[in-house]
Design an enzyme around this catalytic site. Sequence first.
Site, PDB file in Angstrom:
ATOM      1  N   VAL A   1     -21.197  12.329   2.348  1.00 29.75           N
ATOM      2  CA  VAL A   1     -21.358  12.298   3.771  1.00 29.75           C
ATOM      3  C   VAL A   1     -22.018  11.082   4.150  1.00 29.75           C
ATOM      4  O   VAL A   1     -23.108  11.103   3.870  1.00 29.75           O
ATOM      5  CB  VAL A   1     -21.620  13.466   4.533  1.00 29.75           C
ATOM      6  CG1 VAL A   1     -21.542  13.669   5.953  1.00 29.75           C
ATOM      7  CG2 VAL A   1     -20.606  14.860   3.583  1.00 29.75           C
ATOM      8  N   PHE A   2     -21.438  10.164   5.054  1.00 29.74           N
ATOM      9  CA  PHE A   2     -22.296   9.130   5.617  1.00 29.74           C
ATOM     10  C   PHE A   2     -22.887   9.545   6.750  1.00 29.74           C
ATOM     11  O   PHE A   2     -22.732   9.417   7.820  1.00 29.74           O
ATOM     12  CB  PHE A   2     -21.356   7.940   6.007  1.00 29.74           C
ATOM     13  CG  PHE A   2     -20.299   7.390   4.764  1.00 29.74           C
ATOM     14  CD1 PHE A   2     -21.090   6.840   3.337  1.00 29.74           C
ATOM     15  CD2 PHE A   2     -18.891   7.773   4.646  1.00 29.74           C
ATOM     16  CE1 PHE A   2     -20.498   6.295   2.463  1.00 29.74           C
ATOM     17  CE2 PHE A   2     -18.275   7.045   3.440  1.00 29.74           C
ATOM     18  CZ  PHE A   2     -18.935   6.383   2.521  1.00 29.74           C
TER      19      PHE A   2
ATOM     20  N   ASN B   1      -2.589 -11.192   7.509  1.00 25.42           N
ATOM     21  CA  ASN B   1      -1.465 -10.285   7.503  1.00 25.42           C
ATOM     22  C   ASN B   1      -1.514  -9.440   8.791  1.00 25.42           C
ATOM     23  O   ASN B   1       0.013  -9.379   9.289  1.00 25.42           O
ATOM     24  CB  ASN B   1      -1.955  -8.996   6.506  1.00 25.42           C
ATOM     25  CG  ASN B   1      -1.067  -8.202   5.994  1.00 25.42           C
ATOM     26  OD1 ASN B   1      -0.041  -8.634   5.183  1.00 25.42           O
ATOM     27  ND2 ASN B   1      -0.775  -7.207   6.598  1.00 25.42           N
TER      28      ASN B   1
ATOM     29  N   SER C   1      -5.328   1.337  17.659  1.00 24.91           N
ATOM     30  CA  SER C   1      -6.312   2.442  17.210  1.00 24.91           C
ATOM     31  C   SER C   1      -7.570   2.393  18.294  1.00 24.91           C
ATOM     32  O   SER C   1      -7.780   1.490  19.040  1.00 24.91           O
ATOM     33  CB  SER C   1      -7.046   1.735  15.867  1.00 24.91           C
ATOM     34  OG  SER C   1      -8.198   2.368  15.451  1.00 24.91           O
TER      35      SER C   1
ATOM     36  N   LYS D   1      -6.733  -5.402  15.626  1.00 24.68           N
ATOM     37  CA  LYS D   1      -5.918  -4.634  16.517  1.00 24.68           C
ATOM     38  C   LYS D   1      -6.087  -5.105  17.981  1.00 24.68           C
ATOM     39  O   LYS D   1      -5.175  -5.313  18.956  1.00 24.68           O
ATOM     40  CB  LYS D   1      -6.355  -3.268  16.360  1.00 24.68           C
ATOM     41  CG  LYS D   1      -6.105  -2.520  14.946  1.00 24.68           C
ATOM     42  CD  LYS D   1      -4.705  -2.350  14.857  1.00 24.68           C
ATOM     43  CE  LYS D   1      -4.189  -1.613  13.752  1.00 24.68           C
ATOM     44  NZ  LYS D   1      -2.749  -1.788  13.293  1.00 24.68           N
TER      45      LYS D   1
ATOM     46  N   TYR E   1     -10.937  -5.333  10.889  1.00 22.39           N
ATOM     47  CA  TYR E   1      -9.841  -4.743  10.871  1.00 22.39           C
ATOM     48  C   TYR E   1      -9.688  -4.523  12.611  1.00 22.39           C
ATOM     49  O   TYR E   1      -8.645  -4.627  13.096  1.00 22.39           O
ATOM     50  CB  TYR E   1     -10.103  -3.479  10.240  1.00 22.39           C
ATOM     51  CG  TYR E   1      -8.923  -2.380  10.663  1.00 22.39           C
ATOM     52  CD1 TYR E   1      -7.606  -2.659  10.458  1.00 22.39           C
ATOM     53  CD2 TYR E   1      -9.476  -1.306  11.334  1.00 22.39           C
ATOM     54  CE1 TYR E   1      -6.699  -1.433  10.683  1.00 22.39           C
ATOM     55  CE2 TYR E   1      -8.453  -0.262  11.987  1.00 22.39           C
ATOM     56  CZ  TYR E   1      -7.076  -0.473  11.431  1.00 22.39           C
ATOM     57  OH  TYR E   1      -6.188   0.380  11.914  1.00 22.39           O
TER      58      TYR E   1
ATOM     59  N   ASN F   1       0.722  -1.210  -0.144  1.00 25.56           N
ATOM     60  CA  ASN F   1      -0.009  -0.002   0.099  1.00 25.56           C
ATOM     61  C   ASN F   1       1.001   1.335  -0.170  1.00 25.56           C
ATOM     62  O   ASN F   1       0.461   2.213   0.540  1.00 25.56           O
ATOM     63  CB  ASN F   1      -1.204   0.070   1.101  1.00 25.56           C
ATOM     64  CG  ASN F   1      -2.014   1.072   1.020  1.00 25.56           C
ATOM     65  OD1 ASN F   1      -2.661   1.286  -0.006  1.00 25.56           O
ATOM     66  ND2 ASN F   1      -2.457   1.701   2.337  1.00 25.56           N
TER      67      ASN F   1
ATOM     68  N   GLY G   1     -21.542   0.060  11.467  1.00 22.26           N
ATOM     69  CA  GLY G   1     -20.537   0.169  12.138  1.00 22.26           C
ATOM     70  C   GLY G   1     -19.740   1.325  12.372  1.00 22.26           C
ATOM     71  O   GLY G   1     -19.158   1.378  13.501  1.00 22.26           O
TER      72      GLY G   1
HETATM   73  N1  LIG Z   1      -4.008   5.861   9.197  1.00 28.45           N
HETATM   74  C1  LIG Z   1      -5.134   5.826  10.263  1.00 28.45           C
HETATM   75  O1  LIG Z   1      -6.081   6.396  10.060  1.00 28.45           O
HETATM   76  C2  LIG Z   1      -4.830   4.979  11.397  1.00 28.45           C
HETATM   77  C3  LIG Z   1      -5.613   4.990  12.384  1.00 28.45           C
HETATM   78  C4  LIG Z   1      -5.182   4.026  13.567  1.00 28.45           C
HETATM   79  C5  LIG Z   1      -4.370   2.993  13.212  1.00 28.45           C
HETATM   80  N2  LIG Z   1      -3.575   3.015  12.116  1.00 28.45           N
HETATM   81  C6  LIG Z   1      -2.458   1.692  11.940  1.00 28.45           C
HETATM   82  O2  LIG Z   1      -1.463   2.431  11.995  1.00 28.45           O
HETATM   83  C7  LIG Z   1      -0.542   1.665  11.068  1.00 28.45           C
HETATM   84  C8  LIG Z   1      -0.039   2.512   9.798  1.00 28.45           C
HETATM   85  O3  LIG Z   1      -1.120   3.125   9.215  1.00 28.45           O
HETATM   86  P1  LIG Z   1      -1.018   4.250   7.847  1.00 28.45           P
HETATM   87  O4  LIG Z   1      -2.038   4.865   7.753  1.00 28.45           O
HETATM   88  O5  LIG Z   1       0.449   4.515   7.595  1.00 28.45           O
HETATM   89  O6  LIG Z   1      -1.196   2.870   6.485  1.00 28.45           O
HETATM   90  P2  LIG Z   1      -0.632   2.557   5.403  1.00 28.45           P
HETATM   91  O7  LIG Z   1      -1.053   1.504   4.521  1.00 28.45           O
HETATM   92  O8  LIG Z   1      -0.079   3.817   4.588  1.00 28.45           O
HETATM   93  O9  LIG Z   1       1.053   1.858   5.842  1.00 28.45           O
HETATM   94  C9  LIG Z   1       1.057   0.703   6.235  1.00 28.45           C
HETATM   95  C10 LIG Z   1       2.331   0.139   5.416  1.00 28.45           C
HETATM   96  O10 LIG Z   1       2.198  -1.444   5.814  1.00 28.45           O
HETATM   97  C11 LIG Z   1       2.973  -2.206   4.515  1.00 28.45           C
HETATM   98  N3  LIG Z   1       2.555  -3.271   4.624  1.00 28.45           N
HETATM   99  C12 LIG Z   1       1.235  -3.986   5.124  1.00 28.45           C
HETATM  100  N4  LIG Z   1       1.235  -5.359   5.092  1.00 28.45           N
HETATM  101  C13 LIG Z   1       2.814  -5.477   5.262  1.00 28.45           C
HETATM  102  C14 LIG Z   1       3.192  -6.891   5.430  1.00 28.45           C
HETATM  103  N5  LIG Z   1       2.440  -7.764   5.524  1.00 28.45           N
HETATM  104  N6  LIG Z   1       4.595  -6.688   5.267  1.00 28.45           N
HETATM  105  C15 LIG Z   1       5.283  -5.548   5.309  1.00 28.45           C
HETATM  106  N7  LIG Z   1       4.612  -4.451   5.070  1.00 28.45           N
HETATM  107  C16 LIG Z   1       3.317  -4.401   4.961  1.00 28.45           C
HETATM  108  C17 LIG Z   1       2.295  -1.254   3.392  1.00 28.45           C
HETATM  109  O11 LIG Z   1       2.936  -1.396   2.253  1.00 28.45           O
HETATM  110  C18 LIG Z   1       2.180   0.209   3.842  1.00 28.45           C
HETATM  111  O12 LIG Z   1       3.516   0.887   3.379  1.00 28.45           O
HETATM  112  C19 LIG Z   1      -1.450   0.455  10.338  1.00 28.45           C
HETATM  113  O13 LIG Z   1      -1.040  -0.397  11.340  1.00 28.45           O
HETATM  114  C20 LIG Z   1      -2.699   1.299  10.804  1.00 28.45           C
HETATM  115  O14 LIG Z   1      -3.652  -0.037  10.876  1.00 28.45           O
HETATM  116  C21 LIG Z   1      -3.882   3.714  11.147  1.00 28.45           C
END
Ligand SMILES: NC(=O)c1ccc[n+]([C@@H]2O[C@H](COP(=O)([O-])OP(=O)(O)OC[C@H]3O[C@@H](n4cnc5c(N)ncnc54)[C@H](O)[C@@H]3O)[C@@H](O)[C@H]2O)c1
Length: 346
Positions: free
Chosen positions: A219-220, A101, A126, A155, A151, A37, A296
């Site tokens: 807007v949801f 994952n 989160s 967490k 999801y 991603n 949800g």
């Molecule tokens: N952005 C938000 O709103 C938010 C809120 C709460 C928690 N989080 C958590 O924070 C973390 C980072 O979020 P983000 O917004 O930067 O997301 P993002 O998708 O931009 O970053 C996640 C990264 O992890 C990599 N990745 C995914 N699965 C992988 C795997 N199996 N092995 C190696 N790399 C892998 C992806 O390529 C990506 O670069 C995540 O765990 C997400 O659940 C994000």
Amino acid sequence: MSNTVLVTGGAGYIGSHAVLALLQNGKNVVVLDNLSNSLRAALDHVENICGKRPVFVEGDIRDSALLDQVFSEHAIEAVFHFAGLKAVGESVREPEKYYDNNVAGTLTLLKTMNQHGVFNFVFSSSATVYGCPSEMPISEETKVERPTNPYGRTKLIIEDMLRDFSDADERWNIALLRYFNPIGAHESGLLGEHPQGIPNNLLPYISQVAIGTLKELKVFGNDHPTPDGTGIRDYIHVVDLVEGHLKALDFICEHKGLHTWNLGTGTGYSVIEIIDSFEQVTGQNIPYSFTERRAGDVAESWSNPAKAKVEMNWVASRTLEDMIRDTWRWQSNYPAGYASTPTPTH
Ligand SMILES: NC(=O)c1ccc[n+]([C@@H]2O[C@H](COP(=O)([O-])OP(=O)(O)OC[C@H]3O[C@@H](n4cnc5c(N)ncnc54)[C@H](O)[C@@H]3O)[C@@H](O)[C@H]2O)c1
């Protein structure tokens, strides 16, 4: 102790900002990311900002042989664990992918850390772990409930797993960081969020409407039990968020055991307030219409961030205006994210 941090998911949105902050704070950084991603180009932008580059390993946290190699080759002191899938809707349709994952991947990572004697772990959790709390604001004392989607459940399962590891072996030093809603971009305008496809989150969606990539914002729900009927969230600047990670790392190195902190500002804004502020700060018009509530979605969610302030001396200092201005600077410089031909105008 060595000075090297492994950042899983370090090419992603929050991870790349954390890599920058770590490098700027004199750490060595190894990034492990499978680029599912994200784009490697994010790390070129990190280098453009700070003149330093992390070691980059393209690979998956579920690949234990690769992890073994990474921990053998680098004297890693701590892990910032961002790698994970995060699209709520996709997790409902394809839960297996999320458990594999996020949960299995994290377990593989923890087992390898244990084998290599590395026990400092900062985890991206989160606010979703609070489920549908009946009282606002949400503190760490608020009862954790069953999250409303797979999801969120990944967490919570990982949090439980980390608690069990910590109870069983006192060498583990763990920070559970419960993010509220990270938005914004680095103030240089060179680093930001690069959503692939249609964004799932509000600010990337609004900014793509503003830049003309998307036509209108849906807007949801306008029938939530909130003053204007739209959902209320606690938005936090991504740079404040990553500063919280650096403070958390310092804290767990000095205070052993497992610690949980909310990372939010303590203020909630409705979707309508966000649209209004975006229009004011950027001068762009955001066409929008209302559609059904999403299954949800909770009506409101904002944090009490006092524990992080008292224990780690961390507060989010950037305002909503800062968050929107920085998002817009990034979006206008790079309309297609890292895939854009760079045309910085700010
Ligand atoms: N952005 C938000 O709103 C938010 C809120 C709460 C928690 N989080 C958590 O924070 C973390 C980072 O979020 P983000 O917004 O930067 O997301 P993002 O998708 O931009 O970053 C996640 C990264 O992890 C990599 N990745 C995914 N699965 C992988 C795997 N199996 N092995 C190696 N790399 C892998 C992806 O390529 C990506 O670069 C995540 O765990 C997400 O659940 C994000």
